[in-house]
Design an enzyme around this catalytic site. Structure first.
Site, PDB file in Angstrom:
ATOM      1  N   LYS A 206     -17.322  29.310 -29.825  1.00  0.00           N
ATOM      2  CA  LYS A 206     -17.582  28.652 -28.585  1.00  0.00           C
ATOM      3  C   LYS A 206     -16.807  29.268 -27.245  1.00  0.00           C
ATOM      4  CE  LYS A 206     -19.775  25.430 -28.107  1.00  0.00           C
ATOM      5  NZ  LYS A 206     -19.610  24.064 -28.312  1.00  0.00           N
TER       6      LYS A 206
ATOM      7  N   THR B 128     -39.981  25.961 -11.702  1.00  0.00           N
ATOM      8  CA  THR B 128     -40.348  24.543 -11.178  1.00  0.00           C
ATOM      9  C   THR B 128     -40.815  23.906 -12.462  1.00  0.00           C
ATOM     10  OG1 THR B 128     -42.790  24.864 -11.175  1.00  0.00           O
ATOM     11  CG2 THR B 128     -41.598  25.509  -8.931  1.00  0.00           C
ATOM     12  N   HIS B 129     -40.158  22.556 -12.368  1.00  0.00           N
ATOM     13  CA  HIS B 129     -40.451  21.870 -13.514  1.00  0.00           C
ATOM     14  C   HIS B 129     -39.531  22.377 -14.582  1.00  0.00           C
ATOM     15  CE1 HIS B 129     -43.608  19.656 -11.559  1.00  0.00           C
ATOM     16  NE2 HIS B 129     -43.988  20.682 -11.124  1.00  0.00           N
TER      17      HIS B 129
ATOM     18  N   ASN C 226     -16.963  27.582 -23.638  1.00  0.00           N
ATOM     19  CA  ASN C 226     -17.336  26.469 -22.897  1.00  0.00           C
ATOM     20  C   ASN C 226     -17.266  26.488 -21.447  1.00  0.00           C
ATOM     21  OD1 ASN C 226     -18.285  25.319 -25.515  1.00  0.00           O
ATOM     22  ND2 ASN C 226     -16.141  24.274 -25.754  1.00  0.00           N
TER      23      ASN C 226
ATOM     24  N   GLU D  34     -18.837  21.980 -16.008  1.00  0.00           N
ATOM     25  CA  GLU D  34     -19.001  20.907 -16.412  1.00  0.00           C
ATOM     26  C   GLU D  34     -18.266  19.643 -15.934  1.00  0.00           C
ATOM     27  OE1 GLU D  34     -20.060  21.004 -21.097  1.00  0.00           O
ATOM     28  OE2 GLU D  34     -18.279  22.083 -20.547  1.00  0.00           O
TER      29      GLU D  34
ATOM     30  N   GLN E 222      -7.712  -2.048   3.675  1.00  0.00           N
ATOM     31  CA  GLN E 222      -6.559  -1.310   2.974  1.00  0.00           C
ATOM     32  C   GLN E 222      -6.918  -0.633   1.782  1.00  0.00           C
ATOM     33  OE1 GLN E 222      -2.331  -2.669   2.708  1.00  0.00           O
ATOM     34  NE2 GLN E 222      -2.982  -2.881   0.473  1.00  0.00           N
TER      35      GLN E 222
ATOM     36  N   TYR F  39     -10.029  -6.678  12.058  1.00  0.00           N
ATOM     37  CA  TYR F  39      -9.422  -6.171  10.996  1.00  0.00           C
ATOM     38  C   TYR F  39      -9.432  -7.145   9.730  1.00  0.00           C
ATOM     39  CZ  TYR F  39      -5.879  -4.328   7.681  1.00  0.00           C
ATOM     40  OH  TYR F  39      -5.111  -3.865   6.560  1.00  0.00           O
TER      41      TYR F  39
ATOM     42  N   SER G 241     -13.269  26.395 -28.253  1.00  0.00           N
ATOM     43  CA  SER G 241     -13.209  25.122 -28.999  1.00  0.00           C
ATOM     44  C   SER G 241     -12.313  25.320 -30.244  1.00  0.00           C
ATOM     45  CB  SER G 241     -14.876  25.005 -29.659  1.00  0.00           C
ATOM     46  OG  SER G 241     -14.471  24.330 -31.152  1.00  0.00           O
TER      47      SER G 241
ATOM     48  N   ASN H  94      -2.460  -2.545  12.930  1.00  0.00           N
ATOM     49  CA  ASN H  94      -4.247  -2.263  12.835  1.00  0.00           C
ATOM     50  C   ASN H  94      -4.570  -1.091  13.723  1.00  0.00           C
ATOM     51  OD1 ASN H  94      -3.782  -4.481  11.610  1.00  0.00           O
ATOM     52  ND2 ASN H  94      -4.685  -6.037  13.000  1.00  0.00           N
TER      53      ASN H  94
ATOM     54  N   SER I 269       0.784  -1.186   0.087  1.00  0.00           N
ATOM     55  CA  SER I 269      -0.073  -0.059   0.018  1.00  0.00           C
ATOM     56  C   SER I 269       0.831   1.481  -0.027  1.00  0.00           C
ATOM     57  CB  SER I 269      -0.941   0.137   1.152  1.00  0.00           C
ATOM     58  OG  SER I 269      -0.160  -0.035   2.471  1.00  0.00           O
TER      59      SER I 269
ATOM     60  N   LYS J 118      -8.468   3.812   1.886  1.00  0.00           N
ATOM     61  CA  LYS J 118      -7.648   5.010   1.606  1.00  0.00           C
ATOM     62  C   LYS J 118      -7.779   5.755   0.206  1.00  0.00           C
ATOM     63  CE  LYS J 118      -4.552   3.088   4.875  1.00  0.00           C
ATOM     64  NZ  LYS J 118      -5.580   1.749   4.764  1.00  0.00           N
TER      65      LYS J 118
HETATM   66  N1  ARG Z   1      -1.440  -1.327   5.021  1.00  0.00           N
HETATM   67  C1  ARG Z   1      -2.341  -1.713   6.008  1.00  0.00           C
HETATM   68  C2  ARG Z   1      -3.943  -1.095   5.910  1.00  0.00           C
HETATM   69  O1  ARG Z   1      -3.734  -0.155   5.029  1.00  0.00           O
HETATM   70  C3  ARG Z   1      -2.089  -1.504   7.426  1.00  0.00           C
HETATM   71  C4  ARG Z   1      -2.475  -2.434   8.307  1.00  0.00           C
HETATM   72  C5  ARG Z   1      -1.952  -4.052   8.198  1.00  0.00           C
HETATM   73  N2  ARG Z   1      -2.309  -4.754   9.037  1.00  0.00           N
HETATM   74  C6  ARG Z   1      -2.086  -5.983   8.893  1.00  0.00           C
HETATM   75  N3  ARG Z   1      -2.615  -6.675   9.812  1.00  0.00           N
HETATM   76  N4  ARG Z   1      -1.724  -6.428   7.520  1.00  0.00           N
HETATM   77  O2  ARG Z   1      -4.740  -1.539   6.246  1.00  0.00           O
END
Ligand code: ARG
Length: 463
Positions: free
Chosen positions: A288, A160-161, A290, A295, A327, A322, A282, A115, A28, A330
């Protein structure tokens, strides 16, 4: 890509190293390096606590602090190289710390698991970004207020509408967006409380045997609360889902605004001019201009919704506690913040630079049909019940359509064909100005109301 050797052993537990393909797949670091600042911040607080409760010596703690500080310095100067074989931001930093300060570095992970560490880092990150988004929204609200104050008397058709309904002040229409943004801001303030919980000290799942002081860490990091169940603490991502949810609602608002900007700046409406510096031409059609910015905001709304659905789906069947699936929390959240903050920020100058075309709005609002409600309401003041007055007015409208004569051009005699209740006074209410001015009920569009609203909103924003 990971190097093609199979020698990277995760720990002594394994006879074989991780396959490079698996390493590349499970890492990660390519994205969670964004959390480095918070990882170090969390570690510093953790180490301080470990020293306080006697797990680390003063010397260990000083070494750790020095090591982590030098790592952050290098990171900030772009002199730190993350290694994929070290999987994630936590192991990258810890490994480097041990390399720099030796044995003391190995003591940092006492009473901690990745964790609870990742849950902490992620919350610290989210706390800052929530505030950042919150402050951006505030600026956009201010831009709307500036615009509303600049054009206090411009009238446009309210729809409205998507059919012309009644005249409203342009400023009133703008302030509708301030209301939405106020709710967005409130939602962020509210969910902040739930982001602001310290998970560290939960260990991998069950807590720890060490005599840690979680309240101390919470205080160090400025957390409002400490989690109460170690299993929930390491596996809760509600806060992320709430962020994506609030972000989605915010984007829905921005998208509606964008849609109106696009419509209003089209030749069909021609109600506003967007600032040229935020429009594009354009490559083929020289005439144009735009509205790319609105958008794109409308378009980007989809990816924020996508993040919400992605997070909900990731979490929906996870057994406690966990799981590696988490993961996947993120990237969607990084994207929610980046997208939402960028969209809000770019809208500030667009709103400030947009100009209403008063003449075009006047033409659109001059259709007497928009005043039909005035006739119906006025008849009620003459003792006619509303259902009957509505019917009489409908006949007036029909007559106006059939004779192609605008309601505002009809004579008293013509009105009286439909009801004996009509007299000269009807003409007092049959103007766009009166239709706006007379709507003084709380929340209505009259100039008096809008002025008061601007004052009220300014106070809210200042506080
Ligand atoms: N990279 C992991 C995550 O984002 C970190 C936690 C890892 N924990 C584990 N037991 N492998 O969730």
């Amino acid at each position: 890509m990971a190097q093609k050797n199979k020698s990277q052993k995760w720990s002594g537990r394994f006879a074989q190293g991780l396959d490079p393909l698996a390493l590349d797949f499970t890492q990660s670091i390519s994205f969670d390096q964004k959390l480095y600042y918070y990882d170090v911040k969390g570690s510093l607080a953790h180490a301080k606590m470990l020293q306080k409760v006697g797990i680390l010596t003063k010397k260990d703690y000083d070494d750790i602090r020095r090591g982590l500080t030098s790592i952050v310095d290098d990171l900030q100067q772009g002199k730190f190289e993350f290694k994929e074989e070290l999987e994630d931001v936590h192991r990258n930093i810890e490994t480097e710390l041990i390399k720099r300060i030796g044995a003391a570095g190995g003591k940092l992970h006492t009473a901690r698991s990745r964790n609870d560490q990742v849950a902490l880092d992620f919350r610290l990150y989210c706390r800052d970004r929530v505030m950042e988004l919150h402050d951006s929204i505030l600026e956009l609200e201010e831009a709307f207020v500036v615009k509303a104050e600049e054009f206090p008397e411009v009238v446009m058709p309210g729809y409205t509408h998507l059919q012309r309904a009644q005249p409203v002040l342009f400023a009133h229409h703008l302030l509708a967006y301030v209301e939405m943004l106020e709710r967005d801001r409130e939602r962020l303030q509210d969910l902040y409380k739930r982001v602001d919980t310290l998970p560290l000290g939960s260990g991998a799942i069950a807590g720890t045997t060490f005599p840690i002081d979680r309240e101390f860490v919470a205080k160090e990091l400025g957390f409002g609360r400490v989690s109460h169940n170690s299993m929930d603490a390491v596996s809760d991502r509600d806060f992320a889902i709430e962020i994506a949810s609030a972000g989605s609602i915010l984007m829905m608002h921005l998208s509606r605004l964008s849609e109106e900007m696009i419509l209003w700046s089209s030749s069909e409406f021609d109600f506003i001019k967007l600032p040229e510096s935020f429009c594009t031409g354009s490559s083929m059609m020289p005439q144009k201009m735009n509205p790319d910015v609105p958008e794109l905001i409308r378009g980007k709304t989809g990816r924020v919704y996508g993040s919400l659905v992605s997070l909900l789906t990731t979490m929906k069947s996870l057994p406690l506690a966990y799981n590696k699936d988490m993961q996947e929390d993120k990237e969607p959240i990084f994207d929610v913040f980046e997208t939402a903050i960028n969209c809000v920020d770019v809208l500030v100058p667009v709103v400030l630079g947009m100009r209403p075309k008063e003449d075009k709005m006047n033409i659109a609002v001059s259709d007497g049909g928009l005043l039909a409600t005035e006739i119906a309401d006025w008849l009620v003041t003459q003792g006619v019940d509303f259902r009957s007055s509505h019917e009489v007015t409908a006949q007036v409208v029909r007559y106006s359509l059939e004779t192609k004569k605008d309601i505002t051009e009809m004579s008293l005699q013509e009105f009286q064909k439909f009801s004996g209740k009509f007299n000269e006074k009807i003409f007092d209410v049959l103007t766009v100005k009166a239709a706006v001015d007379r709507r003084r009920s709380l929340g209505g569009t009259s100039g008096v109301n809008v002025k008061k609203e601007i004052k009220r909103i300014k106070k809210v924003i200042e506080s």
